[in-house]
Design a protein around this motif. Structure first.
Motif, PDB file in Angstrom:
ATOM      1  N   ARG A 121      24.979   0.166   1.915  1.00 21.39           N
ATOM      2  CA  ARG A 121      23.540   0.337   2.146  1.00 21.39           C
ATOM      3  C   ARG A 121      22.727  -0.322   1.040  1.00 21.39           C
ATOM      4  N   ASP A 122      21.540  -0.802   1.413  1.00 26.26           N
ATOM      5  CA  ASP A 122      20.599  -1.249   0.393  1.00 26.26           C
ATOM      6  C   ASP A 122      20.163  -0.051  -0.435  1.00 26.26           C
ATOM      7  N   TYR A 123      20.007  -0.277  -1.743  1.00 21.95           N
ATOM      8  CA  TYR A 123      19.595   0.825  -2.611  1.00 21.95           C
ATOM      9  C   TYR A 123      18.182   1.265  -2.222  1.00 21.95           C
ATOM     10  N   PRO A 124      17.984   2.563  -1.945  1.00 22.69           N
ATOM     11  CA  PRO A 124      16.656   3.030  -1.490  1.00 22.69           C
ATOM     12  C   PRO A 124      15.645   3.023  -2.624  1.00 22.69           C
ATOM     13  N   ILE A 125      14.599   2.231  -2.451  1.00 21.60           N
ATOM     14  CA  ILE A 125      13.597   2.115  -3.516  1.00 21.60           C
ATOM     15  C   ILE A 125      12.164   2.267  -2.999  1.00 21.60           C
ATOM     16  N   ASP A 126      11.961   2.194  -1.675  1.00 17.82           N
ATOM     17  CA  ASP A 126      10.603   2.217  -1.141  1.00 17.82           C
ATOM     18  C   ASP A 126      10.128   3.656  -0.978  1.00 17.82           C
ATOM     19  N   PHE A 127       9.203   4.064  -1.839  1.00 20.38           N
ATOM     20  CA  PHE A 127       8.667   5.422  -1.829  1.00 20.38           C
ATOM     21  C   PHE A 127       7.763   5.631  -0.621  1.00 20.38           C
ATOM     22  N   ILE A 128       8.005   6.706   0.117  1.00 21.78           N
ATOM     23  CA  ILE A 128       7.151   7.079   1.242  1.00 21.78           C
ATOM     24  C   ILE A 128       6.252   8.230   0.807  1.00 21.78           C
ATOM     25  N   GLN A 129       4.963   7.997   0.851  1.00 18.39           N
ATOM     26  CA  GLN A 129       3.994   9.041   0.491  1.00 18.39           C
ATOM     27  C   GLN A 129       3.695   9.872   1.723  1.00 18.39           C
ATOM     28  N   THR A 130       3.981  11.163   1.643  1.00 21.67           N
ATOM     29  CA  THR A 130       3.760  12.066   2.775  1.00 21.67           C
ATOM     30  C   THR A 130       2.430  12.797   2.685  1.00 21.67           C
ATOM     31  N   GLY A 131       1.826  12.831   1.511  1.00 14.73           N
ATOM     32  CA  GLY A 131       0.601  13.601   1.330  1.00 14.73           C
ATOM     33  C   GLY A 131       0.849  15.067   1.061  1.00 14.73           C
ATOM     34  N   VAL A 132       2.134  15.452   0.963  1.00 18.38           N
ATOM     35  CA  VAL A 132       2.499  16.835   0.632  1.00 18.38           C
ATOM     36  C   VAL A 132       3.044  16.816  -0.791  1.00 18.38           C
ATOM     37  N   SER A 133       2.330  17.432  -1.720  1.00 22.39           N
ATOM     38  CA  SER A 133       2.655  17.290  -3.141  1.00 22.39           C
ATOM     39  C   SER A 133       4.044  17.819  -3.479  1.00 22.39           C
ATOM     40  N   ALA A 134       4.482  18.902  -2.817  1.00 24.23           N
ATOM     41  CA  ALA A 134       5.798  19.459  -3.119  1.00 24.23           C
ATOM     42  C   ALA A 134       6.920  18.489  -2.753  1.00 24.23           C
ATOM     43  N   ILE A 135       6.693  17.689  -1.704  1.00 22.23           N
ATOM     44  CA  ILE A 135       7.687  16.686  -1.318  1.00 22.23           C
ATOM     45  C   ILE A 135       7.561  15.442  -2.188  1.00 22.23           C
ATOM     46  N   ASP A 136       6.337  14.934  -2.345  1.00 27.73           N
ATOM     47  CA  ASP A 136       6.135  13.699  -3.102  1.00 27.73           C
ATOM     48  C   ASP A 136       6.518  13.861  -4.569  1.00 27.73           C
TER      49      ASP A 136
END
Length: 243
Positions: A121-136
């Motif tokens: 797999r490609d190394y995961p680097i792309d951050f997904i912003q969910t807008g939920v602070s506890a997740i982000d």
């Protein structure tokens, strides 16, 4: 060439035992025709030299021994895919339930793909912003990652899932971003809430929904996650989208 049999010898729960079967394959899809002309689908779980054990997706009500035709289709479960799946709502088996037009597929993809070597797999680097602070902040989500949401009765899991689906984005990227949403065993009210939230915010246009309701066949919940993952792989690798 299809093969049809009238040799059901046993019905037990969602399972059928079919005798005198030749050349059946593991995971092969079968079509079951009842006496009233209605049809159900099933999948081969096990084969011997002259028997096949079939799991029925829609339940075995109305299936009679020696009276029901079972047709072996010679293929495994597939998901028809094209760019038109974006903005559409499917049931847990991949059939449209939004009263939209039929999908004319560019391809039909086997949902039972081989597992990927994690090292490949490609190394995961792309951050997904969910807008939920506890997740982000504490459990950061990255591109290509699955995000399961488990919840107890009375907790706001529906609001959380809908918020993530409509707000999620990859910062600093110009590629189109898509969300593949799979729901298992939810109520009609919850399904209607998800759909309404995504439609009202316009997020439905970049989403693909697979919804298995609480009154849908329980065995369909084995298929639904594979349908969602197959759709995500198609969008990511074929259409070069952020998913």
């Amino acid at each position: 060439m299809y093969k049809e049999y009238l040799t059901i010898s046993e019905v037990s729960g969602p399972l059928l035992t079919i005798e005198q079967v030749t050349d059946a394959r593991y995971m092969e899809i079968v079509e079951i025709e009842l006496q009233d002309g209605s049809r159900k689908r099933g999948q081969v779980l096990m084969t011997t030299s002259n028997q096949a054990l079939v799991q029925v997706f829609e339940g075995t009500e109305g299936i009679g021994i020696g009276q029901t035709r079972v047709k072996f289709l010679g293929r495994v479960m597939e998901l028809p895919v094209s760019p038109d799946i974006l903005g559409r709502i499917f049931n847990g088996s991949g059939f449209p339930i939004d009263n939209g037009p039929e999908i004319f597929p560019d391809a039909r993809l086997d949902i039972n793909g081989n597992p990927m070597n994690p090292v490949a797999r490609d190394y995961p680097i792309d951050f997904i912003q969910t807008g939920v602070s506890a997740i982000d902040g504490l459990n950061t989500l990255v591109r290509g990652q699955k995000l399961p949401i488990f919840s107890g009765s009375g907790l706001p899991h529906a609001r959380l899932a809908a918020q993530i689906a409509r707000q999620a984005k990859v910062l600093g990227e110009t590629e189109t971003f898509a969300v593949v949403f799979g729901a298992l065993g939810i109520t009609f009210e919850e399904a209607n809430y998800f759909i309404s939230e995504l439609r009202n915010t316009g997020a439905i246009e970049r989403s693909v929904l697979f919804i298995n309701l609480a009154n849908d066949p329980a065995v369909e919940r084995i298929i639904t996650p594979r349908m969602a993952l197959t759709a995500a792989e198609y969008l990511a690798f074929t259409m070069d989208m952020q998913v």
